[in-house]
Design an enzyme around this catalytic site. Structure first.
Site: not given
Lengths: 244, 244
Positions: A49-50
């Site tokens: 994810a970010n």
């Protein structure tokens, strides 16, 4: 079919927006906005994810809707409410986002505010097990579709293609390179280095980079950045249509 | 110092729980619960996560508090509210969780319900850039500390050490292996394969695996699993203290 659209709207189907033309500088325009992170599965339980919260992209979608545009917001996994007056398509991965954007074309304006993962992992069908004494597994990374570059080079290219550059150093230089590499018209560049508080925060310090130069905006709320960006977009579109 | 603790509690400092002994089967016991996912940074913007919502771990912490225990809940990033009556320590990575658990010891019971990342990435100080024409970057993975095995082998070992096994196949066989490998007393095993709806969902179908055998529980809410698990823990502790 207006009657069907009205009925769909009354039944709460946001994917069929009313074909009523709203007043405003972007009245009659279709604007596609991407927002949030993407999640790239490693296996059934893990993913990459970010730290994008979607706040900036969602604020832009809301501002474009307030400016009279018909807005399609393609959003990765976020905890934000859907902005008012937008058709929202929820996706997880970069490939799903790419497909949703292509489905939403044609458009007058594309604004790629999502933090799309550059790479995905060749995902495993079963949870990767930690084996006693074995070395850590290696992940094979595969490049994701480049949504911004693809839209900028599409046969149905929107009149205005706007990208974002989240950088931790050499912010403007990287943004200029991205503008050329992706073939877009504008890059909104910002510094997301530790301490900037931009990722997940409520304020942004943005630079609007075009082939004509750089506008550096003072630190302001993400809503104010959104309103200013949408205002500039409306000006550029109006100028491009003004008689000589 | 009771006066200071009361004052701290009145000021809302949950890390200093009242030293009052609450009534209930776990009255006077200290229970440490871990819950939620961990996030392992790849670079300043990207991270590896997992689909744990923290619902099961938080429900267990709440159930243990309701049973009279003093509860320390060490939670990874979740969107859940803090359960009532627990001291909550929020962490991001496996290493932070490991440190917070060690800080919270000694305890009578440790329940490791968090989905702790087995590996972390050797994180980059700057955002990894996608270079034109270059191949995808390789991530070097490093094994994270094994919190469950470490607690089970600690000199200050809690009387009862409970682990979780989230599996996508061979659920009970894998749970038995984990019980032996980690040196814990109980494993709560469940099937998180696609379609089970366990990750992020409100229900769970759990098997309680010990060296003595397996109890397979029917599908029930995560709150019901929590209450049942805490009830079994209280029984085991009471039995272990019963006079011959």
């Amino acid at each position: 079919d207006i009657a069907a659209a009205v009925e769909a709207a009354l039944q709460g189907d946001a994917r069929l927006p009313l074909p009523l033309v709203k007043a405003g500088p972007l009245s009659g325009r279709h604007v596609i906005v991407t927002s949030g992170p993407t999640h790239e599965a490693i296996d059934p339980v893990r993913y990459i994810a970010n730290r994008s919260s979607g706040k900036q992209g969602h604020a832009i979608a809301a501002a474009a809707a307030a400016a009279g545009a018909r807005v399609t917001l393609v959003s990765g996994p976020v905890t934000l409410p859907d902005p008012k007056g937008c058709a929202v398509v929820r996706v997880e991965s970069a490939r799903e986002m790419f497909a949703a954007v292509n489905d939403a074309l044609p458009a007058d304006v594309f604004i790629g505010a999502a933090a799309v993962a550059d790479w995905r992992v060749e995902a495993a069908a079963h949870k990767i097990k930690k084996e006693q004494g074995a070395s850590a597994p290696a992940f094979s990374l595969v490049e994701n579709p480049d949504i911004l570059a693809s839209v900028a080079r599409a046969s149905r290219r929107p009149r205005l293609v706007v990208g974002f550059a989240a950088e931790t150093r050499d912010v403007i230089a990287h943004a200029r390179q991205k503008l050329n590499r992706k073939g877009c018209d504008l890059i909104v560049a910002n510094d997301v280095s530790e301490g900037s508080g931009v990722f997940g925060g409520d304020a942004n310090e943005a630079h609007l980079v075009s082939s004509g130069g750089v506008e550096s905006w003072p630190r302001m709320s993400k809503e104010a950045v959104a309103a200013r960006l949408v205002g500039r977009i409306a000006e550029i579109i109006a100028d491009s249509e003004a008689p000589e």
